[in-house]
Design a protein around this motif. Sequence first.
Motif, PDB file in Angstrom:
ATOM      1  N   UNK A 153       0.836  -1.205   0.000  1.00  0.00           N
ATOM      2  CA  UNK A 153       0.000   0.000   0.000  1.00  0.00           C
ATOM      3  C   UNK A 153       0.870   1.254   0.000  1.00  0.00           C
ATOM      4  N   UNK A 154       1.858   1.297   0.902  1.00  0.00           N
ATOM      5  CA  UNK A 154       2.729   2.468   0.988  1.00  0.00           C
ATOM      6  C   UNK A 154       3.561   2.642  -0.286  1.00  0.00           C
ATOM      7  N   UNK A 155       3.987   1.511  -0.856  1.00  0.00           N
ATOM      8  CA  UNK A 155       4.759   1.572  -2.098  1.00  0.00           C
ATOM      9  C   UNK A 155       3.899   2.113  -3.242  1.00  0.00           C
ATOM     10  N   UNK A 156       2.647   1.693  -3.293  1.00  0.00           N
ATOM     11  CA  UNK A 156       1.738   2.189  -4.328  1.00  0.00           C
ATOM     12  C   UNK A 156       1.479   3.690  -4.162  1.00  0.00           C
ATOM     13  N   UNK A 157       1.352   4.126  -2.917  1.00  0.00           N
ATOM     14  CA  UNK A 157       1.172   5.563  -2.659  1.00  0.00           C
ATOM     15  C   UNK A 157       2.383   6.335  -3.157  1.00  0.00           C
ATOM     16  N   UNK A 158       3.569   5.807  -2.851  1.00  0.00           N
ATOM     17  CA  UNK A 158       4.789   6.477  -3.289  1.00  0.00           C
ATOM     18  C   UNK A 158       4.862   6.530  -4.815  1.00  0.00           C
ATOM     19  N   UNK A 159       4.551   5.424  -5.462  1.00  0.00           N
ATOM     20  CA  UNK A 159       4.572   5.392  -6.924  1.00  0.00           C
ATOM     21  C   UNK A 159       3.570   6.377  -7.514  1.00  0.00           C
ATOM     22  N   UNK A 160       2.419   6.496  -6.861  1.00  0.00           N
ATOM     23  CA  UNK A 160       1.424   7.457  -7.332  1.00  0.00           C
ATOM     24  C   UNK A 160       1.993   8.875  -7.249  1.00  0.00           C
ATOM     25  N   UNK A 161       2.668   9.189  -6.146  1.00  0.00           N
ATOM     26  CA  UNK A 161       3.282  10.497  -6.015  1.00  0.00           C
ATOM     27  C   UNK A 161       4.348  10.747  -7.063  1.00  0.00           C
ATOM     28  N   UNK A 162       5.094   9.704  -7.386  1.00  0.00           N
ATOM     29  CA  UNK A 162       6.109   9.801  -8.437  1.00  0.00           C
ATOM     30  C   UNK A 162       5.436  10.132  -9.769  1.00  0.00           C
ATOM     31  N   UNK A 163       4.304   9.476 -10.013  1.00  0.00           N
ATOM     32  CA  UNK A 163       3.557   9.751 -11.235  1.00  0.00           C
ATOM     33  C   UNK A 163       3.042  11.184 -11.283  1.00  0.00           C
ATOM     34  N   UNK A 164       2.592  11.689 -10.136  1.00  0.00           N
ATOM     35  CA  UNK A 164       2.139  13.077 -10.055  1.00  0.00           C
ATOM     36  C   UNK A 164       3.289  14.022 -10.399  1.00  0.00           C
ATOM     37  N   UNK A 165       4.450  13.716  -9.853  1.00  0.00           N
ATOM     38  CA  UNK A 165       5.629  14.550 -10.126  1.00  0.00           C
ATOM     39  C   UNK A 165       5.973  14.546 -11.611  1.00  0.00           C
ATOM     40  N   UNK A 166       6.015  13.357 -12.213  1.00  0.00           N
ATOM     41  CA  UNK A 166       6.384  13.238 -13.623  1.00  0.00           C
ATOM     42  C   UNK A 166       5.389  13.947 -14.538  1.00  0.00           C
ATOM     43  N   UNK A 167       4.116  13.902 -14.178  1.00  0.00           N
ATOM     44  CA  UNK A 167       3.085  14.446 -15.057  1.00  0.00           C
ATOM     45  C   UNK A 167       2.826  15.927 -14.862  1.00  0.00           C
ATOM     46  N   UNK A 168       3.373  16.523 -13.802  1.00  0.00           N
ATOM     47  CA  UNK A 168       3.018  17.911 -13.503  1.00  0.00           C
ATOM     48  C   UNK A 168       4.195  18.865 -13.368  1.00  0.00           C
ATOM     49  N   UNK A 169       5.393  18.346 -13.107  1.00  0.00           N
ATOM     50  CA  UNK A 169       6.511  19.235 -12.773  1.00  0.00           C
ATOM     51  C   UNK A 169       6.872  20.182 -13.912  1.00  0.00           C
TER      52      UNK A 169
END
Length: 347
Positions: free
Chosen positions: A263-279
């Motif tokens: 669960x925590x790993x999936x949350x982290x990956x989701x945040x990584x995706x947010x970073x990649x798609x918005x930065x």
Amino acid sequence: MIYLIIGLLIIALTYVDAITKDRKFSKYTSLFVLAVMLLLVSLRYQVGTDWDAYYDFYKGNRSTDNVEIGYALLNDLFSGLGFHYNFFILVLNIFALTLMFSYLNKNGFLLCVGLLIFFSDLFLYLNLSGIRQGIAIAITCFSINFAINRNFLPFLGCILFAACFHGTALAFLVVYFLPRTKMKFYVIICCAIGFLLCNLFLESISEFITLYTIKSADFYTSQQEKIDNVMNLFYVGIAKRSVIICVILFFGRKMFDLPNSHFFFNIYLFGFGVYLSSYLISPDIGARLSSYFTIFEMLLAGKLLYAMNNINNRVVVVTLFSLMAIYKLLGYMSFETYVYQTIFSTL
């Protein structure tokens, strides 16, 4: 220099923590580290990019009303009662760091490495500067146990409370719906499509969000992230966020045997995706939104070390995290707004 001294202290304790794997020692050591962090943030004077804005707001010299109601009410209460601004900061950070300790203690195993990651990045960025989001992130971290136990109403209540300090906390609602187990291939594809759509959506509203967080946007463009350097910093951000993923895949597959690790790993990956798609649309959006999720690196790093049986591997991993922390601390030390001085310098 004080940031590096405290960082080296936490690094030393992290090595001991990783070598002994004593959870009781880890708990008490983390309380000591949090006490040091509390003193650092509460005794500061004119430190942090947003110091002037928050200080002027406290003194009633308000150039903007774009402040969430939760923070504004507390600000007006303490200011109206005549308390010193640093006492107000102290109370806010006692609240925020207590929630962070609860988050770590309930869900972590070895805590010092998580605090090292936190101190060298989000603590300096938020608690010493972006106070409102620092509080909001602490509340969202505290809410994770409600998400784990699928108690939606208390979880929602925490998120709405966090949004009273920073509206971006509403993004954390998505965590409740993320997979608790290893993601299947079709889920990964759906997430990729979702981030593509998110990229298009954020591009259309980026101007609005940047106006909402205008002071932080100014900081990015004028000090941290010169326009001609955004791509370089984007790649650095990818590298830093990829480290925990690579280390887990190489050293720490046993970590997933520990509770809630997927669960925590999936949350982290989701945040990584947010970073990649918005930065690249807006560094301000990318940094702010992704931080609610990538902060779970604190838990993943501690679980990773605890799951590793080979002491030499644990030392190698701690060394890697330590070098990253020193790199980040040196970066903050290069900013004029982070030159540290205490309230005693005003006496």
